[in-house]
Design a protein around this motif. Structure first.
Motif, PDB file in Angstrom:
ATOM      1  N   ALA A 164       9.172 -14.152 -49.530  1.00 37.71           N
ATOM      2  CA  ALA A 164       8.389 -12.978 -49.120  1.00 37.71           C
ATOM      3  C   ALA A 164       9.152 -12.182 -48.061  1.00 37.71           C
ATOM      4  N   VAL A 165       9.742 -12.899 -47.111  1.00 38.15           N
ATOM      5  CA  VAL A 165      10.487 -12.213 -46.051  1.00 38.15           C
ATOM      6  C   VAL A 165      11.667 -11.443 -46.652  1.00 38.15           C
ATOM      7  N   GLY A 166      12.316 -12.066 -47.646  1.00 34.81           N
ATOM      8  CA  GLY A 166      13.440 -11.388 -48.310  1.00 34.81           C
ATOM      9  C   GLY A 166      12.997 -10.047 -48.892  1.00 34.81           C
ATOM     10  N   ARG A 167      11.834 -10.057 -49.561  1.00 37.24           N
ATOM     11  CA  ARG A 167      11.346  -8.803 -50.166  1.00 37.24           C
ATOM     12  C   ARG A 167      11.001  -7.787 -49.079  1.00 37.24           C
ATOM     13  N   LEU A 168      10.406  -8.261 -48.006  1.00 40.32           N
ATOM     14  CA  LEU A 168      10.005  -7.320 -46.939  1.00 40.32           C
ATOM     15  C   LEU A 168      11.228  -6.773 -46.196  1.00 40.32           C
ATOM     16  N   ARG A 169      12.226  -7.651 -45.986  1.00 42.25           N
ATOM     17  CA  ARG A 169      13.423  -7.178 -45.253  1.00 42.25           C
ATOM     18  C   ARG A 169      14.155  -6.107 -46.037  1.00 42.25           C
ATOM     19  N   GLY A 170      14.122  -6.240 -47.383  1.00 44.06           N
ATOM     20  CA  GLY A 170      14.765  -5.216 -48.223  1.00 44.06           C
ATOM     21  C   GLY A 170      14.132  -3.849 -47.975  1.00 44.06           C
ATOM     22  N   GLU A 171      12.833  -3.856 -47.784  1.00 46.82           N
ATOM     23  CA  GLU A 171      12.115  -2.585 -47.600  1.00 46.82           C
ATOM     24  C   GLU A 171      12.117  -2.113 -46.147  1.00 46.82           C
ATOM     25  N   PHE A 172      12.146  -3.081 -45.219  1.00 47.10           N
ATOM     26  CA  PHE A 172      12.020  -2.716 -43.794  1.00 47.10           C
ATOM     27  C   PHE A 172      13.147  -3.384 -43.004  1.00 47.10           C
ATOM     28  N   PRO A 173      14.384  -2.900 -43.179  1.00 47.35           N
ATOM     29  CA  PRO A 173      15.532  -3.597 -42.588  1.00 47.35           C
ATOM     30  C   PRO A 173      15.541  -3.585 -41.060  1.00 47.35           C
ATOM     31  N   ASN A 174      14.787  -2.672 -40.452  1.00 44.35           N
ATOM     32  CA  ASN A 174      14.861  -2.586 -38.983  1.00 44.35           C
ATOM     33  C   ASN A 174      13.856  -3.489 -38.266  1.00 44.35           C
ATOM     34  N   ALA A 175      12.919  -4.030 -39.022  1.00 50.33           N
ATOM     35  CA  ALA A 175      11.898  -4.862 -38.362  1.00 50.33           C
ATOM     36  C   ALA A 175      12.386  -6.305 -38.239  1.00 50.33           C
ATOM     37  N   LYS A 176      11.871  -7.001 -37.235  1.00 49.97           N
ATOM     38  CA  LYS A 176      12.136  -8.447 -37.125  1.00 49.97           C
ATOM     39  C   LYS A 176      11.010  -9.148 -37.896  1.00 49.97           C
ATOM     40  N   ILE A 177      11.384  -9.871 -38.955  1.00 50.33           N
ATOM     41  CA  ILE A 177      10.358 -10.526 -39.782  1.00 50.33           C
ATOM     42  C   ILE A 177      10.725 -11.998 -39.888  1.00 50.33           C
ATOM     43  N   GLU A 178       9.813 -12.860 -39.531  1.00 51.00           N
ATOM     44  CA  GLU A 178      10.164 -14.286 -39.584  1.00 51.00           C
ATOM     45  C   GLU A 178       9.045 -15.120 -40.202  1.00 51.00           C
ATOM     46  N   VAL A 179       9.454 -16.305 -40.673  1.00 50.66           N
ATOM     47  CA  VAL A 179       8.506 -17.240 -41.285  1.00 50.66           C
ATOM     48  C   VAL A 179       8.187 -18.330 -40.275  1.00 50.66           C
ATOM     49  N   SER A 180       6.924 -18.716 -40.210  1.00 53.01           N
ATOM     50  CA  SER A 180       6.566 -19.881 -39.417  1.00 53.01           C
ATOM     51  C   SER A 180       5.677 -20.752 -40.301  1.00 53.01           C
ATOM     52  N   LEU A 223       3.899   1.147 -40.869  1.00 54.98           N
ATOM     53  CA  LEU A 223       3.483   1.877 -39.667  1.00 54.98           C
ATOM     54  C   LEU A 223       4.460   1.670 -38.512  1.00 54.98           C
ATOM     55  N   GLY A 224       5.572   0.989 -38.794  1.00 54.16           N
ATOM     56  CA  GLY A 224       6.614   0.844 -37.776  1.00 54.16           C
ATOM     57  C   GLY A 224       6.520  -0.432 -36.956  1.00 54.16           C
ATOM     58  N   LEU A 225       5.675  -1.392 -37.390  1.00 55.36           N
ATOM     59  CA  LEU A 225       5.568  -2.669 -36.653  1.00 55.36           C
ATOM     60  C   LEU A 225       6.968  -3.230 -36.408  1.00 55.36           C
ATOM     61  N   SER A 226       7.216  -3.682 -35.181  1.00 54.83           N
ATOM     62  CA  SER A 226       8.564  -4.159 -34.847  1.00 54.83           C
ATOM     63  C   SER A 226       8.782  -5.627 -35.184  1.00 54.83           C
ATOM     64  N   HIS A 227       7.734  -6.435 -35.074  1.00 59.66           N
ATOM     65  CA  HIS A 227       7.918  -7.893 -35.222  1.00 59.66           C
ATOM     66  C   HIS A 227       6.738  -8.479 -36.003  1.00 59.66           C
ATOM     67  N   LEU A 228       7.049  -9.112 -37.126  1.00 64.42           N
ATOM     68  CA  LEU A 228       6.004  -9.718 -37.962  1.00 64.42           C
ATOM     69  C   LEU A 228       6.295 -11.202 -38.157  1.00 64.42           C
ATOM     70  N   VAL A 229       5.293 -12.025 -37.923  1.00 63.17           N
ATOM     71  CA  VAL A 229       5.415 -13.459 -38.210  1.00 63.17           C
ATOM     72  C   VAL A 229       4.519 -13.746 -39.399  1.00 63.17           C
ATOM     73  N   ILE A 230       5.114 -14.199 -40.499  1.00 60.12           N
ATOM     74  CA  ILE A 230       4.263 -14.598 -41.611  1.00 60.12           C
ATOM     75  C   ILE A 230       4.146 -16.129 -41.594  1.00 60.12           C
ATOM     76  N   ALA A 231       2.902 -16.558 -41.506  1.00 62.56           N
ATOM     77  CA  ALA A 231       2.612 -17.980 -41.323  1.00 62.56           C
ATOM     78  C   ALA A 231       2.152 -18.543 -42.662  1.00 62.56           C
ATOM     79  N   VAL A 232       2.989 -19.384 -43.261  1.00 62.21           N
ATOM     80  CA  VAL A 232       2.734 -19.845 -44.628  1.00 62.21           C
ATOM     81  C   VAL A 232       3.009 -21.341 -44.751  1.00 62.21           C
ATOM     82  N   ARG A 233       2.408 -21.961 -45.759  1.00 60.04           N
ATOM     83  CA  ARG A 233       2.561 -23.419 -45.828  1.00 60.04           C
ATOM     84  C   ARG A 233       3.873 -23.841 -46.472  1.00 60.04           C
TER      85      ARG A 233
END
Ligand SMILES: NC(=O)c1ccc[n+]([C@@H]2O[C@H](COP(=O)([O-])OP(=O)(O)OC[C@H]3O[C@@H](n4cnc5c(N)ncnc54)[C@H](OP(=O)(O)O)[C@@H]3O)[C@@H](O)[C@H]2O)c1
Length: 347
Positions: free
Chosen positions: A79-95, A61-71
């Protein structure tokens, strides 16, 4: 609102209703105009299953910034690697966030304060276990700890941050364009309709009792307690500051939940796979309830149970005097456990 749906509550708990929900209810499409550019979301437990799929749906849906919070940092990076491949323009980070550890939750929420916005949060991380185990740090039973106690702490801390950011934004923006209200949805389960937390004494002692432990019942009970907690927290919260709900994906396949089976080789090898194949929703369908809860229900969902793309009743017990007494005692025990003052949320 769920509080007004008492007349439908008994039906939701029946097996027939489960069949109806699983086979005859389908996602309500989001309006074509739904776009999330410029917005930020946090999803816990997003390295797999429903959390990962919900991440994809928000990014679509065009989300600009996603934080995935995982242990696990490693699982998060994968997971971020897979998502970045599909959505290269979004900022996706792990916390990193370990829901078995209060210190990790507090540290995670401290980092969240540095985010410019938090428009959405989905508290999705949870577990089931066929064995009774205790959390090493708190001594509480592990499912109760992760699904209820830790999720309650994260809900309180994160909702407070979202509320504060919204208030700051409202102050700085002109009245002609009011700041968007952030939404936090905790992932519950329709197994709450079969929960049974009947005690006049301590709810925590009830949940921590190894003699009562049964895998599915403990999970269902932990999700009922979450619904009770959120309903009470929402009463104390102005929905113009932050909307807080519980959402339920319904019985969904393709995830790791309950992977250790029920401890009966016949049931685990034959019955459960067939039952799941026939009954369960595909993961994208289950995850679409999350996006529905965040984007479609608005203020109506505050303190409510969002399931099957609509607002559904609470578990029947929540409408009774006995249930209301449980909610009061649960709130007090929880605030005590978390070392918070009962006025924590009163500003
Ligand atoms: N699947 C269903 O039929 C269904 C039905 C109703 C509700 N739900 C709810 O949907 C949510 C997602 O479940 P799912 O089916 O997608 O299961 P899943 O694939 O097992 O996902 C659960 C996620 O929670 C994470 N998690 C577990 N313990 C954690 C901890 N201590 N700290 C941080 N993260 C932790 C897991 O991380 P790891 O990968 O590191 O273990 C995983 O990412 C849960 O809240 C579940 O109760 C599921």
């Amino acid at each position: 609102m769920s509080s007004k749906l008492e007349k439908d509550a008994a039906w939701e708990g029946t097996f027939l209703s489960l069949l109806y929900r699983q086979f005859f209810l389908h996602p309500t499409p989001l309006p074509d105009s739904t776009r999330l550019e410029g917005q930020t979301a946090i999803i816990t437990g997003a390295n797999s299953g429903l959390g990962f799929e919900a991440s994809r749906q928000l990014l679509q849906l065009g989300l600009s910034h996603l934080v995935i919070a995982v242990r696990s940092q490693k699982k998060g990076e994968d997971a971020v690697g897979r998502l970045r491949g599909e959505f290269p323009n979004a900022k996706i980070e792990v916390s990193v966030l370990d829901m078995a550890d209060y210190d990790s939750i507090v540290a995670f929420t401290q980092r969240c304060k540095d985010l410019e916005n938090i428009d959405y949060a989905i508290l999705n991380a949870a577990m089931q276990s066929s064995k009774f185990e205790r959390n090493e740090k708190t001594d509480h039973e592990a499912v109760f700890q992760t699904n209820y106690l830790s999720t309650a702490l994260l809900t309180l801390l994160l909702a407070a941050i979202m509320r504060e950011k919204k208030r700051q934004k409202s102050k700085s923006e002109s009245s002609s364009s009011p700041a968007r209200v952030p939404v936090l949805s905790v992932v519950g389960s329709d197994t709450m309709y079969m929960a049974d937390v009947r005690t006049d004494g301590s709810i925590f002692e009830f949940m921590d009792d190894p003699a009562r432990y049964a895998k599915v019942q403990q999970y269902a009970n932990s999700k009922l307690l979450l619904m009770m907690f959120v309903s009470r927290l929402a009463e104390k919260t102005n929905p113009e500051d932050v909307i807080i709900s519980v959402c339920n994906p319904g019985f969904t396949g393709g995830t790791s939940l309950g992977h250790d089976g029920l401890g009966n080789p016949f049931i685990d090898r034959f019955f459960l796979p067939i039952f799941t194949r026939i009954m369960a929703r595909p993961t994208p369908v289950g995850a679409s309830v999350y996006t529905h809860a965040l984007l479609m229900e608005k203020e109506e969902s505050h303190g409510s149970f969002v399931s099957d793309w609509a607002i559904k009743p609470y578990a029947p017990v929540m409408y009774t005097p006995e249930g209301r007494s449980t909610i009061n005692r649960l709130w007090d025990e929880t605030v005590d456990e978390l070392g918070l003052s009962s006025s924590i949320w009163e500003s």
